[in-house]
Design an enzyme around this catalytic site. Structure first.
Site, PDB file in Angstrom:
ATOM      1  N   ALA A  73      26.496  15.376 -16.371  1.00 62.64           N
ATOM      2  CA  ALA A  73      26.945  14.596 -15.224  1.00 62.64           C
ATOM      3  C   ALA A  73      28.043  13.651 -15.702  1.00 62.64           C
ATOM      4  O   ALA A  73      28.116  13.336 -16.890  1.00 62.64           O
ATOM      5  CB  ALA A  73      25.771  13.801 -14.676  1.00 62.64           C
ATOM      6  N   GLY A 112      23.397  17.724 -17.378  1.00 59.73           N
ATOM      7  CA  GLY A 112      23.587  18.401 -16.102  1.00 59.73           C
ATOM      8  C   GLY A 112      24.281  19.742 -16.261  1.00 59.73           C
ATOM      9  O   GLY A 112      24.076  20.653 -15.446  1.00 59.73           O
ATOM     10  N   GLU A 115      21.689  22.072 -17.047  1.00 67.41           N
ATOM     11  CA  GLU A 115      20.837  22.234 -15.860  1.00 67.41           C
ATOM     12  C   GLU A 115      21.458  23.198 -14.856  1.00 67.41           C
ATOM     13  O   GLU A 115      20.754  23.964 -14.199  1.00 67.41           O
ATOM     14  CB  GLU A 115      20.568  20.856 -15.227  1.00 67.41           C
ATOM     15  CG  GLU A 115      19.670  20.008 -16.127  1.00 67.41           C
ATOM     16  CD  GLU A 115      19.448  18.610 -15.590  1.00 67.41           C
ATOM     17  OE1 GLU A 115      20.442  17.874 -15.460  1.00 67.41           O
ATOM     18  OE2 GLU A 115      18.293  18.260 -15.289  1.00 67.41           O
ATOM     19  N   GLU A 135      19.952  13.495 -22.274  1.00 65.41           N
ATOM     20  CA  GLU A 135      19.819  12.351 -21.380  1.00 65.41           C
ATOM     21  C   GLU A 135      19.045  11.199 -21.997  1.00 65.41           C
ATOM     22  O   GLU A 135      19.322  10.027 -21.741  1.00 65.41           O
ATOM     23  CB  GLU A 135      19.149  12.775 -20.064  1.00 65.41           C
ATOM     24  CG  GLU A 135      20.034  13.574 -19.117  1.00 65.41           C
ATOM     25  CD  GLU A 135      20.062  15.072 -19.404  1.00 65.41           C
ATOM     26  OE1 GLU A 135      19.613  15.486 -20.498  1.00 65.41           O
ATOM     27  OE2 GLU A 135      20.548  15.820 -18.534  1.00 65.41           O
TER      28      GLU A 135
HETATM   29  C1  3H9 Z   1      23.291  13.877 -17.181  1.00 66.48           C
HETATM   30  O1  3H9 Z   1      23.817  14.946 -17.287  1.00 66.48           O
HETATM   31  C2  3H9 Z   1      22.295  13.540 -16.123  1.00 66.48           C
HETATM   32  C3  3H9 Z   1      21.727  14.747 -15.440  1.00 66.48           C
HETATM   33  O2  3H9 Z   1      20.591  15.241 -16.117  1.00 66.48           O
HETATM   34  C4  3H9 Z   1      21.189  14.430 -14.061  1.00 66.48           C
HETATM   35  C5  3H9 Z   1      22.125  13.981 -13.045  1.00 66.48           C
HETATM   36  C6  3H9 Z   1      21.461  13.872 -11.692  1.00 66.48           C
HETATM   37  N1  3H9 Z   1      30.868  11.881 -18.568  1.00 66.48           N
HETATM   38  O3  3H9 Z   1      32.796  12.285 -27.260  1.00 66.48           O
HETATM   39  P1  3H9 Z   1      34.224  12.630 -27.127  1.00 66.48           P
HETATM   40  C7  3H9 Z   1      34.374  11.553 -22.299  1.00 66.48           C
HETATM   41  S1  3H9 Z   1      23.664  12.613 -18.243  1.00 66.48           S
HETATM   42  C8  3H9 Z   1      32.050  11.233 -18.593  1.00 66.48           C
HETATM   43  O4  3H9 Z   1      35.229  11.728 -27.773  1.00 66.48           O
HETATM   44  P2  3H9 Z   1      33.758  15.026 -28.624  1.00 66.48           P
HETATM   45  C9  3H9 Z   1      34.329  10.555 -23.446  1.00 66.48           C
HETATM   46  O5  3H9 Z   1      34.037   9.257 -22.985  1.00 66.48           O
HETATM   47  C10 3H9 Z   1      24.969  13.245 -19.245  1.00 66.48           C
HETATM   48  N2  3H9 Z   1      32.867  11.216 -19.666  1.00 66.48           N
HETATM   49  O6  3H9 Z   1      34.531  14.129 -27.572  1.00 66.48           O
HETATM   50  C11 3H9 Z   1      35.721  10.675 -24.015  1.00 66.48           C
HETATM   51  O7  3H9 Z   1      36.581   9.942 -23.161  1.00 66.48           O
HETATM   52  P3  3H9 Z   1      37.863   9.191 -23.771  1.00 66.48           P
HETATM   53  C12 3H9 Z   1      24.457  14.117 -20.317  1.00 66.48           C
HETATM   54  C13 3H9 Z   1      32.469  11.897 -20.737  1.00 66.48           C
HETATM   55  O8  3H9 Z   1      34.444  16.331 -28.647  1.00 66.48           O
HETATM   56  C14 3H9 Z   1      36.036  12.168 -23.812  1.00 66.48           C
HETATM   57  O9  3H9 Z   1      35.133  12.623 -22.800  1.00 66.48           O
HETATM   58  N3  3H9 Z   1      25.533  14.494 -21.186  1.00 66.48           N
HETATM   59  C15 3H9 Z   1      31.256  12.588 -20.778  1.00 66.48           C
HETATM   60  O10 3H9 Z   1      33.550  14.298 -29.893  1.00 66.48           O
HETATM   61  C16 3H9 Z   1      35.819  12.983 -25.064  1.00 66.48           C
HETATM   62  O11 3H9 Z   1      34.512  12.729 -25.567  1.00 66.48           O
HETATM   63  C17 3H9 Z   1      25.834  13.787 -22.297  1.00 66.48           C
HETATM   64  O12 3H9 Z   1      25.188  12.829 -22.629  1.00 66.48           O
HETATM   65  C18 3H9 Z   1      30.439  12.581 -19.623  1.00 66.48           C
HETATM   66  N4  3H9 Z   1      29.255  13.229 -19.573  1.00 66.48           N
HETATM   67  O13 3H9 Z   1      32.301  15.235 -28.021  1.00 66.48           O
HETATM   68  C19 3H9 Z   1      27.003  14.277 -23.123  1.00 66.48           C
HETATM   69  N5  3H9 Z   1      31.124  13.165 -21.998  1.00 66.48           N
HETATM   70  O14 3H9 Z   1      38.728  10.299 -24.310  1.00 66.48           O
HETATM   71  C20 3H9 Z   1      27.849  13.134 -23.592  1.00 66.48           C
HETATM   72  C21 3H9 Z   1      32.238  12.839 -22.679  1.00 66.48           C
HETATM   73  O15 3H9 Z   1      38.425   8.498 -22.574  1.00 66.48           O
HETATM   74  N6  3H9 Z   1      29.015  13.582 -24.295  1.00 66.48           N
HETATM   75  N7  3H9 Z   1      33.047  12.074 -21.931  1.00 66.48           N
HETATM   76  O16 3H9 Z   1      37.352   8.263 -24.805  1.00 66.48           O
HETATM   77  C22 3H9 Z   1      28.998  13.972 -25.598  1.00 66.48           C
HETATM   78  O17 3H9 Z   1      27.967  14.052 -26.239  1.00 66.48           O
HETATM   79  C23 3H9 Z   1      30.314  14.274 -26.252  1.00 66.48           C
HETATM   80  O18 3H9 Z   1      31.314  13.632 -25.508  1.00 66.48           O
HETATM   81  C24 3H9 Z   1      30.669  15.787 -26.336  1.00 66.48           C
HETATM   82  C25 3H9 Z   1      32.135  15.943 -26.831  1.00 66.48           C
HETATM   83  C26 3H9 Z   1      29.725  16.446 -27.347  1.00 66.48           C
HETATM   84  C27 3H9 Z   1      30.558  16.457 -25.007  1.00 66.48           C
END
Ligand code: 3H9
Length: 707
Positions: A73, A112, A115, A135
């Site tokens: 999400a 998400g 999911e 999450e």
């Molecule tokens: C969820 O899904 C809830 C659901 O179960 C239910 C809903 C009802 N959203 O980390 P990076 C941005 S909770 C918005 O440097 P990498 C990040 O801030 C979510 N932005 O790259 C950064 O921005 P900036 C569950 C996001 O290659 C840019 O993307 N998911 C999100 O080292 C690059 O990120 C997570 O917890 C996001 N979800 O790693 C995953 N994700 O360039 C969280 C990233 O402006 N994300 N951004 O600084 C991660 O673990 C890592 O970002 C990922 C990439 C592995 C994806």
């Protein structure tokens, strides 16, 4: 220049529908990580409807552009009113689809994103893909059916472990678990998805949606949930969402799918409302924000770092060498004495072998890393290093001599970094003829484990050198935070306040174990004195001795901790420090010998001990830290509150669910903190309690600190 509205109008829709033969392709393209914001949610529903209505499409395929499948999400939308359709509504539509839907996964399918894939009929992943439900790391639980569908696919016990750890699994493991149906290598996600569609269409059946399956749930032992609750109460007593995760997975086992999903929603919303969610999400963004250094343009030129030198093969130097070797960067490790060098190399080998025994490295990987560390006694071997990190004894004299030699030996353009934790980086740089190439790279012990790296910018450090060090921090998996020069920089300067108050509280009447209990109760993994034992009492004692010998007017007189160090009680490494330790155990045990040393110290200073309340310990330890942090901001040593938050989160175990030191301070109330600091300034006095002007100003205006 187009107005924002015009820009919005020309931006392509993040989800497009098209057809390839008999397969309707739903393509998500929302850089950088295809986070599922409102546009993606509504786009998915519209594209799904187009696909279902398209008579030429017999199967549908969800595929993502860029580096990743949907990474979850859109976290930036959390805490704001959510515009329909919600993600649970999107996955419900997928679940009801009358045509088979396939998810083709590359990069990361997280939260998400996974999911959505779980609500598809078939999942195919590229071999390099990772899948997980992280999450819990954001104080949440999977809120779009993840807690209900994952157990139906892989069983409740394994699902519970995956959701509670938040750690992703690789594609091969996902296949073995039953989380994906096929793994493909050497192809694009689109091709892998189209091939899966072909197989499905040849088969001619509409597979059962995951929600309709229950075979993997039958026979789940209810004791699983009782055991997990007991384990969590012991291991993560402060955290809110893990307990709700157990409730949600239990609901998957005990309730029909629709009721379980409703229960999951209720629990998800409770997590969403919890202050821990706000804290953890602040911590998530803090880690990324600190990489963007104010005043340092993102396109600043950097230098190539292909080979690194490390001076000093002690615990710190060895750990630093491992950081580079782990990232595939060859290292030359130098020590001045053969014995020290051999000991250092043996310690690194022992460390890698222990990791291999735990199964976290293969024996070959451990050997490869050892082979990339070249021991030497000769500075000449550092001549072609692109960066040299000095990790020698904490003495200005020693360090300046080393930097003079490095300046003479290293090639022009080599970056010279010091790992000093307290000394003046500018004075060290002045020993060289290239102060623009000198900076501090302050690693935290154990250097190969702790994620924080304070990148200390000297008065003359060039932008290129700073940008190179910040980029390198990321390359070696550290959270690099740029800071300015002062005694102790940011982290240790604040730690010093907590340490001084902890010592003063013990002098006045508290016991070390009472102080530690209050700090661990707040959420620190270790109290101040247990941490002192872990770091080694002799380290601080040597620094204090150095300052005393140098005639530093601010050097403190010897105290009971110095007495312990003099008696050889150096902490965990000697099985005795502020606490004692049973052989092979790290559990601190209060020791009457230490209580006696404290008593003697009080008598020597003419102090009659008094009862100290837990509340006083909390205020004096934590508010002194906030006051110092505000002074650090005033002085520009840290550029932003988020830098201080990241430093304390990644270097000192500040509880991440509290967001960080200053995020927490804003919630605690700056008015209350400022008032208390002023009271202690009146009652206790001393420069440490002089209220920060910034703190007073924020308290008076009601503004959060740094805004
Ligand atoms: C969820 O899904 C809830 C659901 O179960 C239910 C809903 C009802 N959203 O980390 P990076 C941005 S909770 C918005 O440097 P990498 C990040 O801030 C979510 N932005 O790259 C950064 O921005 P900036 C569950 C996001 O290659 C840019 O993307 N998911 C999100 O080292 C690059 O990120 C997570 O917890 C996001 N979800 O790693 C995953 N994700 O360039 C969280 C990233 O402006 N994300 N951004 O600084 C991660 O673990 C890592 O970002 C990922 C990439 C592995 C994806």
């Amino acid at each position: 220049m187009p107005s924002p509205a015009q820009t919005e109008a020309v931006r392509p829709h993040p989800v497009q529908y098209s057809r390839q033969g008999r397969v309707g392709v739903i393509a998500v393209d929302y850089p950088p990580v295809n986070a599922i914001g409102h546009g993606v949610r509504s786009g998915l529903v519209e594209a799904l409807e187009s696909g279902l209505a398209d008579d030429g499409a017999d199967a549908l395929l969800i595929v993502c552009a860029g580096r990743s499948f949907m990474a979850g999400a859109d976290i930036r939308e959390f805490g704001k009113p959510s515009a329909p359709p919600t993600l649970p509504e999107v996955v419900a539509r997928l679940d009801d689809a009358t045509k088979p839907v396939i998810a083709a996964i590359h990069g990361t399918a997280l939260g998400g994103g996974l999911e959505v894939a779980l609500a598809c009929h078939v999942r195919v992943a590229l071999k390099s893909a990772k899948l997980g439900l992280p999450e819990v790391k954001l104080g949440l639980l999977p809120g779009a059916g993840g807690t209900q569908r994952l157990p139906r696919l892989i069983g409740a016990a394994r699902a519970l472990d995956m959701i509670l750890s938040g750690d992703p699994v690789g594609a091969e493991e996902a296949l073995a678990l039953g989380l994906v149906d096929a793994v493909e290598d050497g192809t694009s996600p689109l091709e892998a998805g189209l091939r899966a569609a072909e197989r499905l269409l040849a088969d001619g059946r509409l597979p059962q949606p995951v929600s309709a399956r229950a075979d993997r749930l039958t026979g789940t032992d209810p004791a699983l949930f009782t055991a997990k609750r007991a384990e969590l109460a012991k291991r993560q007593p402060h955290l809110f969402s893990p307990h709700r995760i157990v409730d949600a997975v239990e609901a998957a086992v005990t309730l029909p799918f629709a009721d379980g999903a409703a229960r999951e929603r209720e629990l998800f919303l409770a997590c969403m409302d919890s202050p821990q969610r706000a804290g953890l999400i602040h911590a998530f963004f803090a880690e990324r924000e600190v990489a963007k250094v104010p005043g340092l343009p993102a396109d600043t030129a950097t230098r190539d770092v292909r080979k690194v030198g490390v001076v000093g093969a002690g615990t710190m130097g060895g750990g630093i060498a491992m950081c580079f070797a782990n990232a595939g960067i060859p290292v030359v490790l130098l020590d001045s004495a053969r014995e020290g060098l051999d000991r250092g190399i043996a310690a690194i080998r022992a460390n890698y072998e222990a990791t291999a025994r735990k199964g976290r490295l293969t024996a070959e990987q451990a050997e490869e890393r050892m082979a990339s560390i070249h021991p030497t006694l000769s500075y000449a071997d550092l001549a072609d290093s692109d960066l040299v990190v000095e990790a020698a004894f904490e003495s200005m004299e020693v360090k300046r001599a080393i930097f003079r030699t490095l300046d003479e030996t290293c090639k022009p353009g080599a970056i010279l970094a010091t790992n000093t934790s307290t000394l003046d980086v500018d004075a060290i740089a002045a020993a060289t003829g290239r102060p623009q190439d000198v900076l501090g790279m302050h690693f935290f012990s154990p250097a190969n484990v702790m994620r924080l790296l304070e990148v200390v910018r000297g008065a003359r450090t060039s932008d290129t050198v700073l940008a190179t060090a910040m980029g390198l921090a990321r390359r070696i998996g550290k959270v690099g935070v740029a800071v300015g020069v002062c005694h102790g920089f940011v982290g240790n300067r604040i730690l010093h306040q907590r340490g001084r108050e902890s010592m003063a509280l013990v002098e006045e009447g508290a016991s070390p174990e009472q102080v530690d209990r209050v700090l661990t109760g707040f959420g620190f993994p270790l109290g101040h004195f247990a941490m002192t034992d872990l770091a080694g009492i002799d380290v601080g004692w040597r620094i204090r001795e150095e300052r005393r010998k140098a005639g530093d007017p601010e050097a403190e007189a010897p105290d009971w901790l110095d007495t312990l160090a003099e008696r050889g009680r150096h902490g965990q490494k000697t099985a005795a420090g502020v606490y004692r330790y049973e052989p092979g155990s790290r559990t601190p045990i209060p020791d009457p010998e230490v209580a006696a040393a404290i008593g003697e110290d009080r008598r020597r200073r003419g102090i009659t001990p008094r009862p100290v309340t837990d509340e006083e310990i909390r205020e004096r330890c934590l508010y002194a830290m906030v006051n110092e942090a505000a002074k650090i901001l005033e002085e520009g040593i840290a550029a932003r509150p988020v830098d201080i938050d990241a430093i304390w989160l990644h270097g000192y175990g500040f509880p991440s669910w509290r967001g960080g030191l200053l995020f927490w301070a804003n919630r605690e109330g700056l008015g209350r903190i400022a008032e208390t600091v002023q009271r202690y300034h009146r009652d206790i006095g001393g420069p440490q309690w002089r209220p920060s002007a910034l703190l007073l100003q924020c308290a008076a205006t009601g503004r959060p600190i740094g805004c």
